[in-house]
Design a protein around this motif. Sequence first.
Motif, PDB file in Angstrom:
ATOM      1  N   GLU A  11      -7.298  -1.407 -10.251  1.00  0.00           N
ATOM      2  CA  GLU A  11      -6.908  -0.939 -11.580  1.00  0.00           C
ATOM      3  C   GLU A  11      -8.082  -0.240 -12.269  1.00  0.00           C
ATOM      4  N   GLU A  12      -9.286  -0.765 -12.049  1.00  0.00           N
ATOM      5  CA  GLU A  12     -10.478  -0.147 -12.627  1.00  0.00           C
ATOM      6  C   GLU A  12     -10.685   1.260 -12.083  1.00  0.00           C
ATOM      7  N   ILE A  13     -10.421   1.452 -10.785  1.00  0.00           N
ATOM      8  CA  ILE A  13     -10.558   2.776 -10.178  1.00  0.00           C
ATOM      9  C   ILE A  13      -9.532   3.742 -10.758  1.00  0.00           C
ATOM     10  N   LEU A  14      -8.302   3.247 -10.950  1.00  0.00           N
ATOM     11  CA  LEU A  14      -7.271   4.103 -11.536  1.00  0.00           C
ATOM     12  C   LEU A  14      -7.627   4.483 -12.971  1.00  0.00           C
ATOM     13  N   SER A  15      -8.179   3.539 -13.707  1.00  0.00           N
ATOM     14  CA  SER A  15      -8.584   3.825 -15.087  1.00  0.00           C
ATOM     15  C   SER A  15      -9.699   4.858 -15.127  1.00  0.00           C
ATOM     16  N   TYR A  16     -10.627   4.735 -14.180  1.00  0.00           N
ATOM     17  CA  TYR A  16     -11.724   5.702 -14.106  1.00  0.00           C
ATOM     18  C   TYR A  16     -11.175   7.097 -13.791  1.00  0.00           C
ATOM     19  N   GLY A  17     -10.228   7.153 -12.843  1.00  0.00           N
ATOM     20  CA  GLY A  17      -9.632   8.436 -12.490  1.00  0.00           C
ATOM     21  C   GLY A  17      -8.860   9.042 -13.635  1.00  0.00           C
ATOM     22  N   ILE A  22      -9.334  12.488 -10.963  1.00  0.00           N
ATOM     23  CA  ILE A  22      -9.099  11.840  -9.670  1.00  0.00           C
ATOM     24  C   ILE A  22     -10.212  12.156  -8.681  1.00  0.00           C
ATOM     25  N   SER A  23     -10.667  13.401  -8.664  1.00  0.00           N
ATOM     26  CA  SER A  23     -11.722  13.783  -7.726  1.00  0.00           C
ATOM     27  C   SER A  23     -12.989  12.973  -7.969  1.00  0.00           C
ATOM     28  N   LYS A  28     -16.764   8.659  -6.433  1.00  0.00           N
ATOM     29  CA  LYS A  28     -17.538   7.510  -6.893  1.00  0.00           C
ATOM     30  C   LYS A  28     -17.260   6.267  -6.062  1.00  0.00           C
ATOM     31  N   TYR A  29     -15.980   6.060  -5.721  1.00  0.00           N
ATOM     32  CA  TYR A  29     -15.609   4.828  -5.027  1.00  0.00           C
ATOM     33  C   TYR A  29     -15.357   5.045  -3.531  1.00  0.00           C
ATOM     34  N   SER A  30     -15.612   6.273  -3.061  1.00  0.00           N
ATOM     35  CA  SER A  30     -15.495   6.595  -1.623  1.00  0.00           C
ATOM     36  C   SER A  30     -14.113   6.253  -1.071  1.00  0.00           C
ATOM     37  N   ILE A  31     -13.083   6.737  -1.761  1.00  0.00           N
ATOM     38  CA  ILE A  31     -11.723   6.572  -1.266  1.00  0.00           C
ATOM     39  C   ILE A  31     -11.081   7.950  -1.170  1.00  0.00           C
ATOM     40  N   SER A  32     -10.016   8.041  -0.403  1.00  0.00           N
ATOM     41  CA  SER A  32      -9.322   9.316  -0.268  1.00  0.00           C
ATOM     42  C   SER A  32      -8.325   9.482  -1.412  1.00  0.00           C
ATOM     43  N   ARG A  33      -7.930  10.720  -1.658  1.00  0.00           N
ATOM     44  CA  ARG A  33      -6.922  10.987  -2.686  1.00  0.00           C
ATOM     45  C   ARG A  33      -5.587  10.349  -2.303  1.00  0.00           C
ATOM     46  N   THR A  34      -5.313  10.270  -0.998  1.00  0.00           N
ATOM     47  CA  THR A  34      -4.074   9.639  -0.545  1.00  0.00           C
ATOM     48  C   THR A  34      -4.015   8.185  -0.990  1.00  0.00           C
ATOM     49  N   ILE A  35      -5.143   7.471  -0.806  1.00  0.00           N
ATOM     50  CA  ILE A  35      -5.206   6.070  -1.228  1.00  0.00           C
ATOM     51  C   ILE A  35      -5.043   5.968  -2.737  1.00  0.00           C
ATOM     52  N   TYR A  37      -3.494   8.009  -4.829  1.00  0.00           N
ATOM     53  CA  TYR A  37      -2.121   8.268  -5.239  1.00  0.00           C
ATOM     54  C   TYR A  37      -1.196   7.114  -4.848  1.00  0.00           C
ATOM     55  N   ARG A  38      -1.500   6.472  -3.713  1.00  0.00           N
ATOM     56  CA  ARG A  38      -0.695   5.330  -3.287  1.00  0.00           C
ATOM     57  C   ARG A  38      -0.826   4.191  -4.288  1.00  0.00           C
ATOM     58  N   TRP A  39      -2.058   3.897  -4.693  1.00  0.00           N
ATOM     59  CA  TRP A  39      -2.263   2.855  -5.698  1.00  0.00           C
ATOM     60  C   TRP A  39      -1.620   3.247  -7.018  1.00  0.00           C
ATOM     61  N   GLN A  40      -1.748   4.512  -7.396  1.00  0.00           N
ATOM     62  CA  GLN A  40      -1.171   4.984  -8.654  1.00  0.00           C
ATOM     63  C   GLN A  40       0.344   4.808  -8.642  1.00  0.00           C
ATOM     64  N   ARG A  41       0.973   5.119  -7.518  1.00  0.00           N
ATOM     65  CA  ARG A  41       2.424   4.973  -7.409  1.00  0.00           C
ATOM     66  C   ARG A  41       2.821   3.501  -7.526  1.00  0.00           C
ATOM     67  N   ARG A  42       2.076   2.621  -6.852  1.00  0.00           N
ATOM     68  CA  ARG A  42       2.377   1.191  -6.937  1.00  0.00           C
ATOM     69  C   ARG A  42       2.217   0.671  -8.368  1.00  0.00           C
ATOM     70  N   PHE A  43       1.152   1.149  -9.045  1.00  0.00           N
ATOM     71  CA  PHE A  43       0.893   0.691 -10.413  1.00  0.00           C
ATOM     72  C   PHE A  43       2.000   1.146 -11.347  1.00  0.00           C
ATOM     73  N   GLU A  44       2.482   2.384 -11.167  1.00  0.00           N
ATOM     74  CA  GLU A  44       3.565   2.902 -12.008  1.00  0.00           C
ATOM     75  C   GLU A  44       4.854   2.128 -11.781  1.00  0.00           C
ATOM     76  N   GLU A  45       5.070   1.679 -10.531  1.00  0.00           N
ATOM     77  CA  GLU A  45       6.309   0.986 -10.196  1.00  0.00           C
ATOM     78  C   GLU A  45       6.286  -0.495 -10.579  1.00  0.00           C
ATOM     79  N   SER A  46       5.128  -1.163 -10.371  1.00  0.00           N
ATOM     80  CA  SER A  46       5.091  -2.621 -10.506  1.00  0.00           C
ATOM     81  C   SER A  46       3.961  -3.145 -11.382  1.00  0.00           C
ATOM     82  N   GLY A  47       3.210  -2.262 -12.037  1.00  0.00           N
ATOM     83  CA  GLY A  47       2.094  -2.728 -12.843  1.00  0.00           C
ATOM     84  C   GLY A  47       0.952  -3.212 -11.972  1.00  0.00           C
ATOM     85  N   ILE A  48       0.093  -4.059 -12.533  1.00  0.00           N
ATOM     86  CA  ILE A  48      -1.089  -4.500 -11.792  1.00  0.00           C
ATOM     87  C   ILE A  48      -0.720  -5.326 -10.560  1.00  0.00           C
ATOM     88  N   GLU A  49       0.430  -6.005 -10.596  1.00  0.00           N
ATOM     89  CA  GLU A  49       0.840  -6.791  -9.434  1.00  0.00           C
ATOM     90  C   GLU A  49       1.128  -5.894  -8.230  1.00  0.00           C
TER      91      GLU A  49
END
Length: 326
Positions: A11-17, A22-23, A28-35, A37-49
Amino acid sequence: MNQILTKEQREEILSYGSEYGISSACRKYSISRTIYYRWQRRFEESGIEGLKDRTRHFVPVNKLTPQVEETLFRKVAEHPDYGPLSLKWLMEEEKIYISSSGVYNILKRYNLSRRTEREVFSSRNRKKRPLPTDFKASHGQLWLCWTDERTDLLPDKTVYQYSIIDVSSGISCSRIYNENSCTFALDLLLGLAIPMGKELLMNPERIITPRDKIYTALKPRGEHPYSKTLKSMGIRQIQWDIDFKDFKGLADEFSRQSHIFLNTRAESCRDMEELRSNLQNFLRQYNLEDPLTSGPNKGYSPLENVRRSVNQKINLPLWAYLDRQY
């Protein structure tokens, strides 16, 4: 970043983005954009859980059931232009978890690893009609949307006309922008079509869209902004099909008439504002006066068709008669 992150760290990474882009977050956290967006989609659908780590057990290719392969073949028939990764995402929507390399191995085994091979397979196996064979569009139930590129309406300038039309009545709305973008397609849908539809007692269940990056792109439909918006409103998205020739005639008629109307005024049209005003004048004439020459209710003007369908003297909303800026 190889360690497993907690849901709070993600969640902290999403907040930073969200704050710095996003770039920047991915660097900063050495993750791909695919990862991301995947986390972002999960957060939009189900919140932090939704950011909890998910342990998935991928089934080895040699242990796949026939049902899994049948599901994959169905997805290939529906989306022959999708590659292994996009097909993997579509399989996940069916609660089938298989790696993209596993998808590729199946495709290769059945000579479907190339797009041309999948297109041939699709032409032979996909369902011919994404609408029921006995389907008849009733008032406000089925809409068409599309974009026309116009190069002869303003001097040395290309503009894009976005349009939506109700198949049953022929009621149409349209706007002109200077870019070809999903943002403007959504602007027409949410800013004009849906509000006007409510005023006219319309409740669209299906919207037919072109197979174009503006509406679907080349990735699973659930990932695209236009598709996600339709899904959130409970509207089913259907892509243009060769069997929609009757519907296409309705769209072609609208495009042709609007082009003629705007073209006859092109010489005196000086800027985008005046062009948009001309389009609004055309829409008033088209919706209120001109009888349709194609579609299920040809012979009547679109507004007459609405009144015949709802059995009351309904009118377009007042703002539909005014030149509004957008």
